[in-house]
Design a protein around this motif. Structure first.
Motif, mmCIF file in Angstrom:
data_model
loop_
_atom_site.group_PDB
_atom_site.id
_atom_site.type_symbol
_atom_site.label_atom_id
_atom_site.label_comp_id
_atom_site.label_asym_id
_atom_site.label_seq_id
_atom_site.Cartn_x
_atom_site.Cartn_y
_atom_site.Cartn_z
ATOM 1 N N PHE A 26 0.787 -1.330 0.010
ATOM 2 C CA PHE A 26 0.014 -0.108 0.093
ATOM 3 C C PHE A 26 0.959 1.368 0.190
ATOM 4 O O PHE A 26 0.630 2.251 0.687
ATOM 5 N N ARG A 27 1.673 1.442 -0.934
ATOM 6 C CA ARG A 27 2.721 2.525 -1.101
ATOM 7 C C ARG A 27 2.620 3.115 -2.479
ATOM 8 O O ARG A 27 3.483 3.918 -2.703
ATOM 9 N N CYS A 28 1.543 2.741 -3.174
ATOM 10 C CA CYS A 28 1.496 3.323 -4.426
ATOM 11 C C CYS A 28 0.803 4.631 -4.401
ATOM 12 O O CYS A 28 -0.397 4.769 -3.603
ATOM 13 N N ALA A 29 0.805 5.305 -5.531
ATOM 14 C CA ALA A 29 -0.149 6.453 -5.821
ATOM 15 C C ALA A 29 -0.627 6.069 -7.029
ATOM 16 O O ALA A 29 -0.028 5.849 -7.842
ATOM 17 N N LEU A 30 -1.872 6.870 -7.068
ATOM 18 C CA LEU A 30 -2.651 7.001 -8.590
ATOM 19 C C LEU A 30 -2.853 8.214 -9.066
ATOM 20 O O LEU A 30 -2.922 9.243 -8.414
ATOM 21 N N GLY A 107 8.281 8.116 -6.342
ATOM 22 C CA GLY A 107 7.849 6.920 -5.860
ATOM 23 C C GLY A 107 6.976 6.381 -6.881
ATOM 24 O O GLY A 107 6.996 6.472 -8.199
ATOM 25 N N ARG A 108 6.304 5.301 -6.379
ATOM 26 C CA ARG A 108 5.504 4.318 -7.286
ATOM 27 C C ARG A 108 4.397 4.987 -7.767
ATOM 28 O O ARG A 108 3.189 4.690 -6.834
ATOM 29 N N VAL A 109 4.138 5.936 -8.875
ATOM 30 C CA VAL A 109 2.938 6.329 -9.270
ATOM 31 C C VAL A 109 2.442 5.699 -10.487
ATOM 32 O O VAL A 109 3.038 5.621 -11.375
ATOM 33 N N ILE A 110 1.335 5.293 -10.417
ATOM 34 C CA ILE A 110 0.593 4.395 -11.415
ATOM 35 C C ILE A 110 -0.426 5.696 -12.329
ATOM 36 O O ILE A 110 -0.987 6.244 -11.484
#
Lengths: 235, 235
Positions: A26-30, A107-110
DNA sequence: TCAAAAGTGTTATAGGTACACCCATGT
DNA sequence: ACATGGGTGTACCTATAACACTTTTGA
């Protein structure tokens, strides 16, 4: 393999046998990124903003934003568009998801690519804190964009081409009242293809999606064309 | 508005003027859910797993998994499929993103729907810790699935129908050597439509995508049909 | 009178639909 | 012999491509 991750492929097992703490997932951003397409005097244009902050500060980019916790993706896309152009109820649709590991340096941005079609005449620019500068750019003269945004534009244009005949879209790019010649010029621009005038209008008129108005073009140095309006879509 | 969020719409400003800490945006997880489509004796089937853990414990669901930090979405989807079926290099494609706020009870999980087409004969089931039970289910007799998985299946089938003619896919569902009758039956099943035999084979053969083999069907109680193979796709 | 774009008609052809018919095999 | 699905030919019809032609306006 991403450098900003301490996990390697061999250290994990699939599903319900997670070898890393569940929180690590739970470390992603959309985010949403909108390819806003307009049409002006025979040219397709895309609305771009100049980024006012790092990363990619000073570079042109698609307008987009992170998705807020309380909203879903479509709402985020509508928010971006409405803040930027003041337009509501604009044609919008998903294009594709872009989820490469290192596509965003922070960071992890989808991101979910959206595209929308707006009539440039209706568009009222609304500069704001987050969009210092915004401008229409010719579609075949786009600068190098931030992130993977050039890829998103390409995908959006492909989707538009695929859908234009089937879904009879594109009228959103024209004024409310338009001539058959204007539609033909628009479709020829989008599809990069020439059509025979007689055949094009036969096909379009037989589709029953246009309402002929009792009005003509004015002040043109040739025979004035009949104006049409789009039929309220039933399908 | 989600109940699991303390943020309301009025408390936020767009982009670079975030009214909530940036970290609050990086609380999403991404997952992939695969609609694995097979074809067996005239029936379309979908591979489902029975969930062995909460939420939705005991309920049928699409096979899926959270995306790991080191991998991108396509890789996650391939991993799910290969762990489940042992198959590699299978036809797969994105369907759509599903991002409703409350679609997952554990937290904000956005899922990307994938679909893939497999030949049931090649499929070797691999039960595992995370898939206690897995089975093919008839496509028109699907149970109520966990999460929004019924929606994902519907979207996947729609995409399949749209692409079958244009991209000439679907052969993946058949054995390597097949008859024209088998293709027709398959397409009729997928598209829920009957075709004229003579016209169907004329159209298919004129597409130049099939190689006629010097081999016939065997042990059938009617005139044996010629076998064909799919042309190595060039486009 | 000319340029420029609107607007229409005619013909040829490709592609699709409908349907009739024959063929090879197992039972 | 017959049921079953494979395989083919033909006639018709519709969509569309190609192109020639007329019409209406402003300059």
């Amino acid at each position: 393999m991403s450098e900003n991750s301490q996990f390697t492929k061999n250290s994990v097992e699939p599903y319900y046998g997670y070898s890393i703490p569940i929180n690590e997932f739970f470390r992603c951003a959309l985010s949403v990124d909108c390819t806003i397409i307009g049409y002006d005097k025979g040219d397709l244009k895309i609305l771009l903003i100049k980024r006012g902050a790092e990363p990619f500060k000073g570079q042109w980019a698609l307008p987009g934003d992170l998705m807020y916790p309380y909203e879903n993706l479509d709402q985020a896309a509508e928010r971006v568009l409405s803040h930027l152009t003041g337009l509501e109820d604009v044609y919008m649709d998903q294009v594709k998801v872009f989820g490469e590991v290192n596509r965003h340096p922070v960071g992890r941005v989808i991101t979910v690519g959206y595209y929308s079609l707006v009539n440039i005449q209706d568009y009222k620019p609304k500069a704001s804190a987050w969009a210092h500068q915004l401008d229409w750019h010719l579609v075949d003269e786009l600068p190098e964009l931030a992130f993977d945004h050039n890829q998103i534009v390409t995908a959006a244009l492909t989707v538009l081409k695929e859908r234009i005949w089937k879904d009879e879209i594109g009228f959103e790019l024209l004024p409310e009242k338009f001539t058959l010649g204007q539609i033909q010029a628009l479709w020829e621009t989008i599809l990069q293809e020439k059509f025979d005038k007689a055949n094009f209008r036969k096909k379009l008129l037989s589709s029953q999606s246009l309402i002929p108005l009792n009005e003509n073009q004015q002040n043109v140095s040739h025979r004035p064309a009949k104006l049409y309006a789009l039929c309220n879509k039933d399908k």
